[in-house]
Design an enzyme around this catalytic site. Sequence first.
Site, PDB file in Angstrom:
ATOM      1  N   THR A   1      14.223  10.514  18.899  1.00 56.20           N
ATOM      2  CA  THR A   1      13.170  10.485  19.921  1.00 56.20           C
ATOM      3  C   THR A   1      13.657   9.641  21.087  1.00 56.20           C
ATOM      4  O   THR A   1      14.266   8.595  20.897  1.00 56.20           O
ATOM      5  CB  THR A   1      11.850   9.929  19.354  1.00 56.20           C
ATOM      6  OG1 THR A   1      11.428  10.784  18.302  1.00 56.20           O
ATOM      7  CG2 THR A   1      10.761   9.890  20.409  1.00 56.20           C
TER       8      THR A   1
ATOM      9  N   PHE B   1      12.696   7.673  24.567  1.00 57.08           N
ATOM     10  CA  PHE B   1      11.552   6.967  25.149  1.00 57.08           C
ATOM     11  C   PHE B   1      11.850   6.602  26.599  1.00 57.08           C
ATOM     12  O   PHE B   1      12.987   6.277  26.932  1.00 57.08           O
ATOM     13  CB  PHE B   1      11.291   5.658  24.388  1.00 57.08           C
ATOM     14  CG  PHE B   1      10.860   5.859  22.964  1.00 57.08           C
ATOM     15  CD1 PHE B   1      11.790   6.146  21.977  1.00 57.08           C
ATOM     16  CD2 PHE B   1       9.527   5.762  22.603  1.00 57.08           C
ATOM     17  CE1 PHE B   1      11.405   6.344  20.661  1.00 57.08           C
ATOM     18  CE2 PHE B   1       9.124   5.953  21.292  1.00 57.08           C
ATOM     19  CZ  PHE B   1      10.065   6.244  20.323  1.00 57.08           C
TER      20      PHE B   1
END
Length: 640
Positions: free
Chosen positions: A535, A537
Amino acid sequence: MIVILKQGITPQEKDKVRSFLSEKGFIVKEIVGQQDTVLGAVGKVSIDPRTVELMPGVSSVVPISKPYKLASREMKKEDTIVQVGKVKIGGNRVAVIAGPCAVENYDQIMTIAESVREAGAVMLRGGAFKPRTSPYAFQGLGEEGLKLLKKAGEAFDMPITSEVVSPSDVKMMAEYVDMFQIGARNMQNFELLKEVGKTGMPVLLKRGLSATIEEWLMAAEYLMASGTDQVVLCERGIRTYEKATRNTLDCSAIPVVQKLTHLPVIGDPSHATGIRDMVAPMSLAIVASGASGVIVEVHNCPEKALSDGPQSLFPSQFKKLVHDIQALCPVVGKSLEKIPRVLPESMKTQQEEKKSADFSAITVSFQGVRGAFSELAARRSFDEDVQLLPCHSFSDAFDAVSSGKAKYGVLPVENTLGGTVYDTLDLLAMHPELTVVGEQQVRVMHNLITIPGTKIEEIRKVYSHPQGLQQCRAFLDKELPDAERVPFFDTAGAVEYIAKLGDKSVAAIAGSPAAHYYGMEVLRQGIETDASNYTRFYILAREENESIYRSQAELNKAALSFSVSDEPGALMDVLKTIADDGVNMTKLESRPIPGKPWEYLFFVELQLPSDKAVFEKLTEEIRAKAVSFRVLGVYSSVIG
Ligand code: PEP
Ligand code: MN
């Protein structure tokens, strides 16, 4: 022995226990852990543990089974993070230390320092006292070498380390180095260890040429018993019967040592192999083994080096190596240590410099509960000490930054399996006062988390975010085919929930930080079907805080948003401008514009061209063609 103190112990009671132990002849160290505060008592004396156990404020007394006490994991469960100047070694970071084998002259050390710093090294090495196999080989420049090394460290903003070979040099060297290095040949020079330990300064302790792991840790114990708790261990290859390499790199020592001690361990591929071409692959092996860093020899002109030329990397090879290490870091759940961000020279005041380095004064918002992957991303982007503000919703996390409650926000923007996180893009569009100042990547590793002591057969229900359940489908189908899969609003929240329930038939799927945070057990690790699960960010800030976070030299990405008129080729026209300017677009996304049915806002990410003028020209061109246009941020991407 370890004296575990009760939560409610009074300062007076603690003093009494301490004085009692000191009077008996123990060295006493207080260690504040996440769960308990303990007093570690070590020494030559022995007493009946019950005499301490009965003292007010004492919860229990546990003997330490290992011969090394202060260095043992039994004494301290949390990883020690060694602070060398502004640089931290240990925990979830990989620190790259580089420099020549020996300092040779002013130009040499300055040139090398500049190139290794530029490539991403956070500390500079360089020998001034060289313990050479032959008495006729170059022995180093001595104190003069230290002066040059210090100058280079100051010029390029890196703490320095150099080897100390004699107890009588310790005081003198303490004036120059930020971290002492104890060489392999001196690992068991106990008088030297004691003298260096007394300074209380950080020490890099190389493993002896034929030292067992226990002997190595006993050497660390000498340093610690003499007064320093800032010890970094360094695996640098051991003597074996193999002659193809200078030594045999004992990578397996790295995870072994990490189990036995709380001290950080790094690796030295240069002295381990003695062969330039093997330094890069072995550096990666060291990082893959879980080490907290590498120390690498680099020389601007290795063929002319006065020592260890054949194993020294060319600056260009070193640069490539740091890139590769950076790409590997997220795979092993780490991030590359960087020199902490500081304001550009022109804007720097003493107070601001302090502020920017002191992360405990910075609040960072994220969406989710404690233990979430977003929290991990926030800690990685800043520091363990940063103040965290968990927010219930994405919009709360944005509002916290807008209102000044948080200085930064760390919000997911994309997952490699789940795709774009639309909430973040939509909120970014609604918050023109915020900019993207950085990017962080976290590997999403899922685990089956349970109440401690649960057996897999007992589990009837599994809670997690729908994506967590989906990403672990193969595991659930095989191992828990009959368990009910219950969607939850987030992964760490599911762990918090099962912890509250206290029911062994209920499990959760989440990252391991959540298990630790809520005192739960990781029953199965890495249960995701596709391990390439990351992921990304965004780190968001209000404009006035931009410059504190980003480091100008490392800017390599830009994010833009724009809308175009409703006519043929309007989007194409903007995209063509990007292509015509030779700029690489890395992401394109469209989102509906609220209140304007069937109109879209486009989000674009670009690789920032090295020539700033190209980017400026591009933004002007898009601005002229688009209906609305915004530079969301120019930032540094941590991804490879
Ligand atoms: C060095 O790092 O310069 C050195 C001499 O290493 P070691 O002590 O590991 O041989
Ligand atoms: Mn060397």
